[in-house]
Design an enzyme around this catalytic site. Structure first.
Site, mmCIF file in Angstrom:
data_model
loop_
_atom_site.group_PDB
_atom_site.id
_atom_site.type_symbol
_atom_site.label_atom_id
_atom_site.label_comp_id
_atom_site.label_asym_id
_atom_site.label_seq_id
_atom_site.Cartn_x
_atom_site.Cartn_y
_atom_site.Cartn_z
ATOM 1 C CG ASP A 1 -50.762 23.810 41.243
ATOM 2 O OD1 ASP A 1 -51.461 24.236 41.887
ATOM 3 O OD2 ASP A 1 -50.245 22.632 40.906
ATOM 4 C CE1 TYR B 1 -47.187 17.853 42.704
ATOM 5 C CE2 TYR B 1 -47.270 20.205 41.470
ATOM 6 C CZ TYR B 1 -47.783 18.767 41.867
ATOM 7 O OH TYR B 1 -49.307 18.828 41.834
ATOM 8 C CE LYS C 1 -51.421 21.461 44.217
ATOM 9 N NZ LYS C 1 -50.110 21.275 43.410
ATOM 10 C CG HIS D 1 -50.806 17.609 47.435
ATOM 11 N ND1 HIS D 1 -49.335 17.828 46.828
ATOM 12 C CD2 HIS D 1 -51.122 17.182 46.032
ATOM 13 C CE1 HIS D 1 -49.288 17.680 45.738
ATOM 14 N NE2 HIS D 1 -50.256 17.286 45.051
#
Ligand code: NAD
Length: 274
Positions: free
Chosen positions: A48, A53, A74, A107
């Protein structure tokens, strides 16, 4: 090492997703490829990540020769909107080095932007075009879910929400169940804050397991999809070593008793302003 006994869930009636995966939030870009490689070696079948990120490229590098690993990414809030979403998806897919992404999520609803319905329309388009196998959301409340289902006519396969023994989200889970939406737990270990809980410790000792393993087993037992994060290879192995024991009804009830009104660790999606 791989375990044939790993459980899975079915998304939207057709897509099989491993019930346990690796979360890579806050893993620096230069470390993530090694962590994901270690995780695959330990038997993980799902990862994930998210555009936010900033480590999708490293995930893509690590998984270049592992096309069978289920990948979730996401859409970031600043990229919401129909055209913007399609562009952001292309960028994520290119960083991940995949033509087709297994699961794409919005997200956060980021309600002050008023763009999550348009973004959801774009995800529905991506699914129609075969660019994603399944689409879902993250941090959506029942009110946000209701709106996208009514206005777009497409039910999310999954909602990834904060969920751990101190924040068990029974109302959200019941709503998801009524609509055939799978619940996925983010920060499933409570970001490491639950390791000294005496009840969890007692249960862990009884099984000869660790507290982290007991928490992960509890998520699995509840039918939740769970994505614990670690950068340490010993903990990656520990966190997937959960398929050889079962919690009994009393132990499950004891963990249910840890739910707390002030258990939330992350932001409230309705008031988050980014
Ligand atoms: P987590 O609950 O998985 O906790 C991770 C921390 O727990 C580690 O950093 C470490 O300190 C500790 N830990 C891990 N394994 C351990 C072990 N075996 N023994 C002792 N301590 C251990 O926290 P998380 O990273 O916040 O959440 C997991 C994943 O969920 C993220 O990586 C990300 O993929 C996802 N997530 C999504 C959102 C979202 O908004 N959708 C938000 C947060 C996290």
């Amino acid at each position: 090492m791989s375990s044939p006994t790993q459980p899975s869930v079915t998304l939207s009636g057709s897509v099989t997703m491993p019930q346990l995966g690796l979360g890579v939030w806050q893993i620096p870009p230069h470390d993530v490829a090694q962590v994901v490689t270690d995780a695959v070696e330990a038997g993980y079948r799902a990862v994930d990540t998210a555009s936010e990120y900033q480590n999708e490229a490293g995930v893509g590098d690590a998984l270049a020769d592992h096309r069978d690993i289920f990948v979730t990414t996401k859409l970031w809030n600043a990229d919401q909107g129909f055209d913007e979403t399609l562009r952001a998806f292309d960028a994520s897919a290119s960083r991940l080095r995949r033509d087709v992404i297994d699961l794409y999520l919005i997200h956060w609803p980021s309600p002050h932007r008023e763009r999550y319905v348009a973004s959801w329309k774009a995800l529905a388009r991506l699914k129609q075009e075969g660019r994603v196998r399944a689409i879902g959301v993250s941090n959506f409340t029942p009110a946000h879910l209701e709106r996208i289902m009514v206005e777009v006519g497409e039910t999310p396969a999954i909602n990834q929400i904060e969920l751990h023994p101190r924040f068990q989200r029974w109302d959200a889970r019941a709503y998801h169940e009524r609509h055939g939406i799978v619940t996925q737990s983010w920060s499933p270990l409570g970001q490491g804050t639950l390791m000294n809980d005496p009840i969890l410790r007692r249960i862990a000792d009884r099984h000869g397991k660790t507290v982290a393993q007991v928490i992960i087993a509890w998520h699995l037992h509840a039918g939740l999809v769970v994505i614990p994060k670690s950068v340490r290879s010993d903990r990656l192995i520990e966190n997937i070593g959960v398929f050889d024991f079962r919690l009994d009804d009393l132990e499950v009830a004891q963990i249910v008793g840890l739910d707390a009104v002030d258990g939330r660790l992350g932001p409230d999606p309705d008031t988050a302003t980014w």
